[in-house]
Design an enzyme around this catalytic site. Sequence first.
Site, PDB file in Angstrom:
ATOM      1  N   ASP A  24      -8.807  -1.487  -8.079  1.00 45.00           N
ATOM      2  CA  ASP A  24      -8.096  -1.642  -6.802  1.00 45.00           C
ATOM      3  C   ASP A  24      -7.512  -3.044  -6.641  1.00 45.00           C
ATOM      4  O   ASP A  24      -6.461  -3.205  -6.014  1.00 45.00           O
ATOM      5  CB  ASP A  24      -9.064  -1.325  -5.654  1.00 45.00           C
ATOM      6  N   GLN A  71      -3.539 -17.079  -3.246  1.00 45.79           N
ATOM      7  CA  GLN A  71      -3.961 -16.389  -4.464  1.00 45.79           C
ATOM      8  C   GLN A  71      -5.140 -17.099  -5.124  1.00 45.79           C
ATOM      9  O   GLN A  71      -6.070 -16.455  -5.623  1.00 45.79           O
ATOM     10  CB  GLN A  71      -2.785 -16.298  -5.441  1.00 45.79           C
ATOM     11  N   HIS A  89       0.834  -1.207   0.000  1.00 44.57           N
ATOM     12  CA  HIS A  89       0.000   0.000   0.000  1.00 44.57           C
ATOM     13  C   HIS A  89       0.867   1.255   0.000  1.00 44.57           C
ATOM     14  O   HIS A  89       0.936   1.985   0.984  1.00 44.57           O
ATOM     15  CB  HIS A  89      -0.948  -0.017   1.201  1.00 44.57           C
ATOM     16  N   ASN A  90       1.497   1.519  -1.126  1.00 48.42           N
ATOM     17  CA  ASN A  90       2.339   2.692  -1.299  1.00 48.42           C
ATOM     18  C   ASN A  90       1.900   3.444  -2.549  1.00 48.42           C
ATOM     19  O   ASN A  90       0.882   3.123  -3.147  1.00 48.42           O
ATOM     20  CB  ASN A  90       3.810   2.280  -1.385  1.00 48.42           C
ATOM     21  N   SER A  91       2.663   4.441  -2.948  1.00 49.93           N
ATOM     22  CA  SER A  91       2.236   5.256  -4.092  1.00 49.93           C
ATOM     23  C   SER A  91       2.304   4.484  -5.406  1.00 49.93           C
ATOM     24  O   SER A  91       1.635   4.863  -6.373  1.00 49.93           O
ATOM     25  CB  SER A  91       3.087   6.521  -4.181  1.00 49.93           C
ATOM     26  N   HIS A 103       1.167   1.410  -5.751  1.00 47.10           N
ATOM     27  CA  HIS A 103      -0.177   0.833  -5.823  1.00 47.10           C
ATOM     28  C   HIS A 103      -1.188   1.890  -6.257  1.00 47.10           C
ATOM     29  O   HIS A 103      -2.074   1.627  -7.089  1.00 47.10           O
ATOM     30  CB  HIS A 103      -0.571   0.246  -4.470  1.00 47.10           C
ATOM     31  N   ASP A 159      -5.868   5.354  -1.163  1.00 46.86           N
ATOM     32  CA  ASP A 159      -5.150   4.695  -0.061  1.00 46.86           C
ATOM     33  C   ASP A 159      -4.131   5.622   0.592  1.00 46.86           C
ATOM     34  O   ASP A 159      -3.179   5.141   1.221  1.00 46.86           O
ATOM     35  CB  ASP A 159      -4.437   3.426  -0.557  1.00 46.86           C
TER      36      ASP A 159
END
Length: 811
Positions: free
Chosen positions: A707, A759, A542-544, A546, A583
Amino acid sequence: MGCAPSIHVSQSGVIYCRDSDESNSPHQTTTLSQGTATTLHGLFIKTDAADAIPSVLAYQSRQAGAPGTRRERRELGSGGSSSSAGTASSAPTTCRVRTHYCCSSAEAETQTSYTSVKQVSTAEVRIGPMRLTQDPIQVLLIFAKEDSQSDGFWWACDRAGYRCNIARTPESALECFLDKHHEIIVIDHRQDQHFDAEAVCRSIRATNPSEHTVILAVVSHMLSFILFLFQRFMENSSITACYNELIQIEHGEVRSQFKLRACNSIFTALDHCHEAIEITSDDHVIQYVNPAFERMMGYHKGELIGKELTELPKSDQNRADLLDTINTCIKKGKEWQGVYYARRKSGDSVQQHVKITPVIGQGGKIRHFVSLKKLCCTTDSNKQIHKIHRDSGDKSQTESHSFRYKNRRKESIDVKSITSRSSDAPSLQNRRYPSMARIHSMTIEAPITKVKNVKYVHSHLSLPITINDVPPCIAQLLDNEESWDFNIFELEAVTHKRPLVYLGLKVFARFGVCEFLNCSEATLRAWLQVIEANYHSSNSYHNSTHAADVLHATAFFLGKERVKGSLDHLDEVAALIAATVHDVDHPGRTNSFLCNAGSELAVLYNDTAVLESHHTALAFQLTAKDNKCNIFKNIDRTHYRTLRQAIIDMVLATEMTKHFEHVNKFVNSINKPMAAEESSDCECNPIGKNFPENQILIKRMMIKCADVANPCRPLEMCIEWAGRISEEYFAQTDEEKRQGLPVVMPVFDRNTCSIPKSQISFIDYFITDMFDAWDAFAHLPALMQHLADNYKHWKMLDELKCKSLRLPSDS
């Protein structure tokens, strides 16, 4: 020195000795007993004989893959103490120590593996128009004992191409640091029976080279007090976690310090420049004047620096009403040029050519003003220059400067007038001006308007002035951004983990966002920078990157004919903004974790859609905090309220507790009526046009699919995303166990988890039905094919009982 032997210790404790002058002939090997190995290993830490063996270890020839190397080391040890020379040479060397008579410990340079160092050369760093060359980063690890944590940082350095030393004692650490001047020091602060980490830190900080060094302390999870001497790294032996931390430090503090050191050369140039230069802050406090300025004005720099321009005496030969013209020009960020009279310390007035250039800093805000001043070279000014030097007591310089000015072509006689103008006009030297009388009517004053400082986190990455100003390597990647197979990880790499600004500028321009919002590209750029700076680059998922990935997917979906025909321009703008901020400030933990931990956010939002509520609230707070980045400042209230509501609704839709509710509503309200219309051959308007509530459902479905579109990306990207989200979930499970919290996702235990199985479950449970419904509406054959291929990949790994991301032979 060439005859000194080296000692090689295998994982099992078997030691191999080799003469250093035969390092190119690895077959010259002698084996020591395992008992001797145990004895020597003890000398590194505790025994009095430790002084006989240097405490700086030079790791050499470790291979890039840590697991494979460990396996080979075990095989080497299992070969027995009488292994042949050929066997020894085929195994990788794990540890190399120079004996005490070879060289001092500080000379035992530790490099990353030969292949890594060979691949990583100097890096190019830009500071404005200046291009700098940075050598590979040097890292010093201070660990009394080798363990999984020190190995984690070692392999992280190897992966990043850094040069690395490891020291076992405070003395050897200080000696090595004074020899190498490392940019990063990692010190073990988990236990103090071997050395006092804070004392080591203080001894290093007492040296001059440490001014440009970042010290990182590895602390145990039980450590509750705050560290003031160094940065803190929570114990985590994951190579990825160590690598991310080092890369973050390099592109943060280390890169900034490197740029600051380069400024010394710039100031040297300014000090020797013949033009008078004055630098002031945004509120017009003098911060720098060069020697030429001191000579021209008769002041010593100590009398000027720290004073506001308004405190200095002004010449009465200038026209006061010019102040408004100058202020108007400078406040717009434009350059101003003109002629004015300045008053020297002696009280004399001198006529000067002046150019004032605003310097735009982080966030698009004016941070400094740079003034270049040159005397108008009349006969009177020659006398004034002579007087200036006589006053300063520098007779030799007086004579040389007087001679220089007397023999210079008398350009001032040809100058008729100079009027104020913006920076897009021709240069001062290439233009003549009418009206001699205007010379005596001009003045310069400190602009009286002050811009309020805004305190928020800034990115360390230099940004383009416009989308057409990006570096070629980035521009070339962005040429492919309309394709579904666009590789966001390549953009992440070339932008140093800041892909959102660059991709955002390109995508927002393509959809006419600035035109709709009636804002400038500079405002949009500042907004994107602020938003990206508030994503946590320390998060593995969950960073930039993403956020940029979701923005890319959203833009791709908006380009589909049926989606485009069902939404208005306002809907498109809302969707792109929602994807960008959806996010922001994500802590790398789930809503359930925050609720179980009783976090402030969970309390604030009553345990309901905690993160999603926080993302939207913070996004609007950051936007409104500074007018420079407020992309909504020019739209009318009605449009703003509609846009705001659409953004909030879309971000809240990404909360997974209502996943099936959103999918079912979309199927019942969009898919089924659409199928009925197609079967009846009814020529109707696009499904969403006549029903605003259907437009809402389409937007919700679009951002939900964007997302979690990772399983529909090309296989390599799908695998990378799966590894990143797994690592983030593993870290949460680890923290839950440490804090005694309920384990929200027990399947994500790093010791037992099968990533392929997780997965497969995710695709079966969430992805398949949702993307089937979205494909029926938007028609996405390429995505569905990727989904099928990726599913086969995970099934194959699961059937082979493989828990990793791919088969060992593929890694």
